[in-house]
Design a protein around this motif. Structure first.
Motif, PDB file in Angstrom:
ATOM      1  N   ARG A 119       0.920  -1.503  -0.008  1.00  0.00           N
ATOM      2  CA  ARG A 119       0.301   0.028  -0.277  1.00  0.00           C
ATOM      3  C   ARG A 119       0.812   1.727  -0.267  1.00  0.00           C
ATOM      4  O   ARG A 119       0.482   2.458  -0.947  1.00  0.00           O
ATOM      5  N   VAL A 120       1.779   0.871   0.892  1.00  0.00           N
ATOM      6  CA  VAL A 120       2.452   2.660   0.978  1.00  0.00           C
ATOM      7  C   VAL A 120       3.166   2.676   0.452  1.00  0.00           C
ATOM      8  O   VAL A 120       3.352   3.405  -1.012  1.00  0.00           O
ATOM      9  N   ALA A 121       4.382   1.748  -0.515  1.00  0.00           N
ATOM     10  CA  ALA A 121       4.876   1.694  -2.127  1.00  0.00           C
ATOM     11  C   ALA A 121       3.985   1.951  -3.213  1.00  0.00           C
ATOM     12  O   ALA A 121       4.247   3.202  -4.017  1.00  0.00           O
ATOM     13  N   ARG A 122       2.981   1.664  -3.158  1.00  0.00           N
ATOM     14  CA  ARG A 122       1.804   2.344  -4.188  1.00  0.00           C
ATOM     15  C   ARG A 122       1.575   3.371  -4.305  1.00  0.00           C
ATOM     16  O   ARG A 122       1.611   4.472  -5.188  1.00  0.00           O
ATOM     17  N   GLU A 123       1.421   4.008  -2.528  1.00  0.00           N
ATOM     18  CA  GLU A 123       1.403   5.628  -2.589  1.00  0.00           C
ATOM     19  C   GLU A 123       2.043   6.236  -2.647  1.00  0.00           C
ATOM     20  O   GLU A 123       1.611   7.939  -3.683  1.00  0.00           O
ATOM     21  N   HIS A 124       3.137   6.304  -2.399  1.00  0.00           N
ATOM     22  CA  HIS A 124       4.661   6.676  -2.857  1.00  0.00           C
ATOM     23  C   HIS A 124       5.296   6.551  -4.232  1.00  0.00           C
ATOM     24  O   HIS A 124       6.504   6.807  -4.153  1.00  0.00           O
ATOM     25  N   HIS A 125       4.565   5.847  -5.104  1.00  0.00           N
ATOM     26  CA  HIS A 125       5.357   5.657  -6.482  1.00  0.00           C
ATOM     27  C   HIS A 125       6.538   4.876  -5.777  1.00  0.00           C
ATOM     28  O   HIS A 125       7.380   4.998  -6.567  1.00  0.00           O
TER      29      HIS A 125
END
Length: 326
Positions: free
Chosen positions: A167-173
């Protein structure tokens, strides 16, 4: 040898790989390590697994020295390390965990010990309750972008924690984890088959499974006691012996009940146990931990046995285990 994609990545790893946990620098010295790695490589193994904490970094040093001595082409094999526990016996606060500092320090130390310019796979060895997952993902993303790590993953994280990392990888590219390294064997299957089930389809997670023989229980060699020269008989492995054997005898009872199934197939119990792991389509590679070339040679034959585990055999195994395979 069969080669499988590491989840949804383009990296192909040998279905059977070789690791250094609790053997390199203890049961296995330099001469043995050279023989074992040479045999594995000659038989098509292209993934060698390690970690900062294995024998306080000495397992990585030994593996790095041997691979360099064998002059294996760097583009023909993959090697891993793991970060969390540290590489010293009494780590200071900054020498363990998944803070940005330790992730970076441990990566550079692993590169030196393994004598390579980059790590193919780099695992977060456990989740760190004291470090935000975003901080760890940022650190791994940076190492990948710097070319020091090709793929990063987790080991023994919960599905919820892995979901959070994605999730955090997706949100922060950022670059998300590509693989998980869980324990998986006939005695330990719930997390791999149930808890992680959504991760394979949703994120294309690959898996590099450890302890496929339950630290030797699934060879049957502990059915009548603990041999002094075995893994569980080694000094310093009392914790592992207690974990595997002190459970009201349930696991040993299961191992004894599985033995006739292997015998009917004309297989050693270890070979059947490894073939059972290989049969699961979500297994990218099974990490072997043999300490003798004869063991490794025998275990490498497990690929030929997978076809023998038909539906009837799998039902018999499930009958012993008390649960159905997925």
């Amino acid at each position: 040898m069969e080669y499988r994609r590491l989840g949804s990545t383009g990296l192909k790893v040998s279905a059977l790989s070789y690791g250094a946990w609790v053997t390199f620098g203890r049961q296995v010295g330099r001469t043995q390590a050279r023989e074992l790695i040479a045999l594995a490589y000659d038989r098509g193994v292209n993934f060698f697994d390690n970690a900062e904490t294995y024998n306080a970094g000495d397992a990585e040093r030994l593996m790095g020295d041997v691979i360099a001595d064998l002059r294996l082409p760097r583009d023909a094999y993959t090697v891993s390390s793991k970060v969390y526990f540290g590489a010293v016996t009494d780590p200071k606060p900054t020498q363990r965990g998944l803070s940005r500092k330790h992730v970076f320090d441990a990566c550079h130390q692993a590169l030196q010990r393994l004598r390579v310019d980059y790590l193919d796979l780099y695992f977060c060895h456990r989740a760190d309750p004291d470090t935000p997952i975003l901080e760890t993902v940022l650190a791994m993303d940076a190492l990948v972008r710097q070319g020091k790590v090709m793929y990063w993953g987790t080991s023994e994280w919960t599905a919820v924690q892995i979901e959070e990392a994605h999730r955090v990888a997706r949100e922060h590219h950022l670059i998300a984890p590509s693989m998980e390294q869980p324990q998986y064997n006939l005695l330990h299957r719930e997390r791999f088959e149930r808890e992680y089930a959504p991760l394979y389809e949703r994120y294309g997670m690959g898996t590099t499974i450890w302890s496929p023989l339950a630290s030797g229980l699934l060879t049957g060699k502990y059915n009548d006691g603990v041999p002094d020269d075995s893994r569980l008989g080694q000094p310093g492995n009392a914790w592992l012996r207690d974990e595997k054997l002190e459970n009201d005898g349930t696991w040993l009872h299961t191992v004894r009940a599985l033995a006739p199934i292997a015998a009917d197939l004309g297989l050693p119990l270890a070979t059947m146990s490894l073939a059972w792991c290989l049969k699961n389509p979500h297994v990218s590679t099974v990490i072997l931990g043999a300490s003798r070339t004869s063991q490794l040679e025998a275990n490498l034959g497990a690929l030929d046995a997978v076809s023998l585990l038909d539906d009837d055999v799998m039902r018999r195994i499930d009958g012993v285990l008390g649960q159905r395979s997925p």
